[in-house]
Design an enzyme around this catalytic site. Sequence first.
Site, PDB file in Angstrom:
ATOM      1  N   PHE A  54      23.136  -0.052 -28.787  1.00  0.00           N
ATOM      2  CA  PHE A  54      22.853   1.196 -29.926  1.00  0.00           C
ATOM      3  C   PHE A  54      23.295   1.947 -29.259  1.00  0.00           C
ATOM      4  CE2 PHE A  54      19.853  -0.269 -33.599  1.00  0.00           C
ATOM      5  CZ  PHE A  54      20.847  -0.754 -34.451  1.00  0.00           C
ATOM      6  N   ARG A  55      23.625   2.137 -27.361  1.00  0.00           N
ATOM      7  CA  ARG A  55      23.975   2.960 -27.019  1.00  0.00           C
ATOM      8  C   ARG A  55      23.853   4.333 -26.365  1.00  0.00           C
ATOM      9  NH1 ARG A  55      28.323  -0.621 -24.890  1.00  0.00           N
ATOM     10  NH2 ARG A  55      29.402  -1.429 -27.054  1.00  0.00           N
ATOM     11  N   ASN A  85      22.257  -1.721 -21.071  1.00  0.00           N
ATOM     12  CA  ASN A  85      23.162  -0.651 -20.270  1.00  0.00           C
ATOM     13  C   ASN A  85      23.516   0.199 -21.149  1.00  0.00           C
ATOM     14  OD1 ASN A  85      23.885  -2.612 -22.970  1.00  0.00           O
ATOM     15  ND2 ASN A  85      26.268  -2.889 -21.451  1.00  0.00           N
ATOM     16  N   GLU A 135      19.862  -7.412 -20.456  1.00  0.00           N
ATOM     17  CA  GLU A 135      20.447  -8.245 -20.826  1.00  0.00           C
ATOM     18  C   GLU A 135      21.517  -8.933 -18.809  1.00  0.00           C
ATOM     19  OE1 GLU A 135      25.292 -10.219 -22.755  1.00  0.00           O
ATOM     20  OE2 GLU A 135      24.332  -7.963 -22.744  1.00  0.00           O
ATOM     21  N   HIS A 169      22.637 -12.836 -19.673  1.00  0.00           N
ATOM     22  CA  HIS A 169      24.795 -12.772 -19.818  1.00  0.00           C
ATOM     23  C   HIS A 169      24.867 -13.828 -18.682  1.00  0.00           C
ATOM     24  CE1 HIS A 169      28.581 -10.641 -20.823  1.00  0.00           C
ATOM     25  NE2 HIS A 169      28.666 -11.682 -19.896  1.00  0.00           N
ATOM     26  N   HIS A 228      24.399 -15.034 -26.377  1.00  0.00           N
ATOM     27  CA  HIS A 228      25.908 -15.407 -26.616  1.00  0.00           C
ATOM     28  C   HIS A 228      26.538 -16.129 -26.336  1.00  0.00           C
ATOM     29  CE1 HIS A 228      26.718 -13.176 -23.118  1.00  0.00           C
ATOM     30  NE2 HIS A 228      26.186 -11.598 -23.551  1.00  0.00           N
ATOM     31  N   ASP A 296      25.062  -9.242 -30.788  1.00  0.00           N
ATOM     32  CA  ASP A 296      25.545  -8.512 -29.536  1.00  0.00           C
ATOM     33  C   ASP A 296      26.366  -7.893 -30.294  1.00  0.00           C
ATOM     34  OD1 ASP A 296      26.440  -7.755 -26.580  1.00  0.00           O
ATOM     35  OD2 ASP A 296      27.766  -9.452 -26.722  1.00  0.00           O
ATOM     36  N   HIS A 300      32.554  -0.087 -30.287  1.00  0.00           N
ATOM     37  CA  HIS A 300      33.561   1.296 -29.386  1.00  0.00           C
ATOM     38  C   HIS A 300      34.550   1.962 -30.491  1.00  0.00           C
ATOM     39  CE1 HIS A 300      31.804  -0.636 -25.686  1.00  0.00           C
ATOM     40  NE2 HIS A 300      32.286  -2.352 -25.681  1.00  0.00           N
TER      41      HIS A 300
END
Length: 431
Positions: A54-55, A85, A135, A169, A228, A296, A300
């Site tokens: 969700f950034r 991240n 992740e 990951h 993923h 995932d 962007h």
Amino acid sequence: MLITNAVLPDDREVDVRIEDGRIAAVEPSLDGTADIDADGKRLFPGAIDVHVHFRQPGFSHKETWETGSKSAAAGGVTTVVDQPNTDPATTDGEGFDRKAELAAASYVDYGINGGVTADWSPEELFERPLFALGEVFLADSTGEMGIDADLFADAVERAGEHDTTVTVHAEDATLFDESVKDMPAVGAGTDANADLWSAFRTPEAEEAAVERAIEVAGDTGTDVHIAHTSTPEGIEAAVDGGATCEVTTHHLFLSRDDLDDLGTHGRMNPPLRDEERRRDVYEAVADGTVDMIATDHAPHTLDEKDAGIWDAPSGVPGVETMLPLLLEEARQDRFSYERVRDLIATTPAETFGLARKGRIKEGYDADLVLFDPTEATEIDAEALHTKCQWTPFAGLPGVFPELTMVRGEVVYQDGEFGDAVGRNVREHGGQ
């Protein structure tokens, strides 16, 4: 609240009573005046997406907790798990607390994953209501989250001590095909030769990293979850090693054959695979081999994605389209409704210890999704609620919910949103 005449995934027609945010009764007929007459429509447990980005903090021009969770609610997702991240990364107490402040704007329940880097602070992280580690980038060459095998082993051991799952990951960068970088990369955006990315990040890199992660975890007893998985080989390695795994909607429905149209909008990690592998992955999802579907969700902006294949960021949005795409598969009798329920709700809840989520059953949270199984619409990017305002699934049919409820509160209904009621599931006894 009383919902009447609802059809469950197992085809039972029932009434559902809700009291204090939980399901109080599920019976063929219940006394009382209906607040919602489902009129034979399908009622599902809310979807649990264990893999979103969700950034916030740091990249709110791409997505925020408000926009991302609204997108989730409009797509029938009632719980999300956010990855570490961000900026600052969720690798210490300060990073966790900053993200938790922002997550208060969420319309859906959530978990916050802690990250592992060379300077992470496990003592601080494990003091907080952490959902999982992940992740975790094992032997990955992208971003700043990659770690070596020794640090991975230490993280797995520490996670085991705190009964915390490690989400991996899995791509081994030593098996990427560096010769691909010498090939001409034509154009950018939808005109790019995006297939180069798929050729570069080889299927072998995934399988090897899955095997390595499971080997390093060894006999610690720590639960390992592979994020993923994009190849049948990676799925098989996870199953053989006793790990759980997820498949994303983009690896389920898209392949390298779609890259001529998608261009760099179809760049993600792991990349899209060839059509034969996609079909094999689909079969592993359909037959019960794969544990769950996740998205995932990694938005962007279009400007960011409209770059050369070696410069565009990896990732696509998907939290709003996951359940609608799967419900369309059920509508077409390619999946059963029970299989969809297990993939998006029951199994994720069981795997990650969400004891009151994932089922329509007395005592469970009233996380519910109502939809008309006969109504499919074409996915339209402009109608979605993610801040990035695009989707790799544009034009595909989907069955969208008309109502989404989180713990008895209507957070989405017929295009309108209720209140932001989301809370950290680990702050409430794992519920």
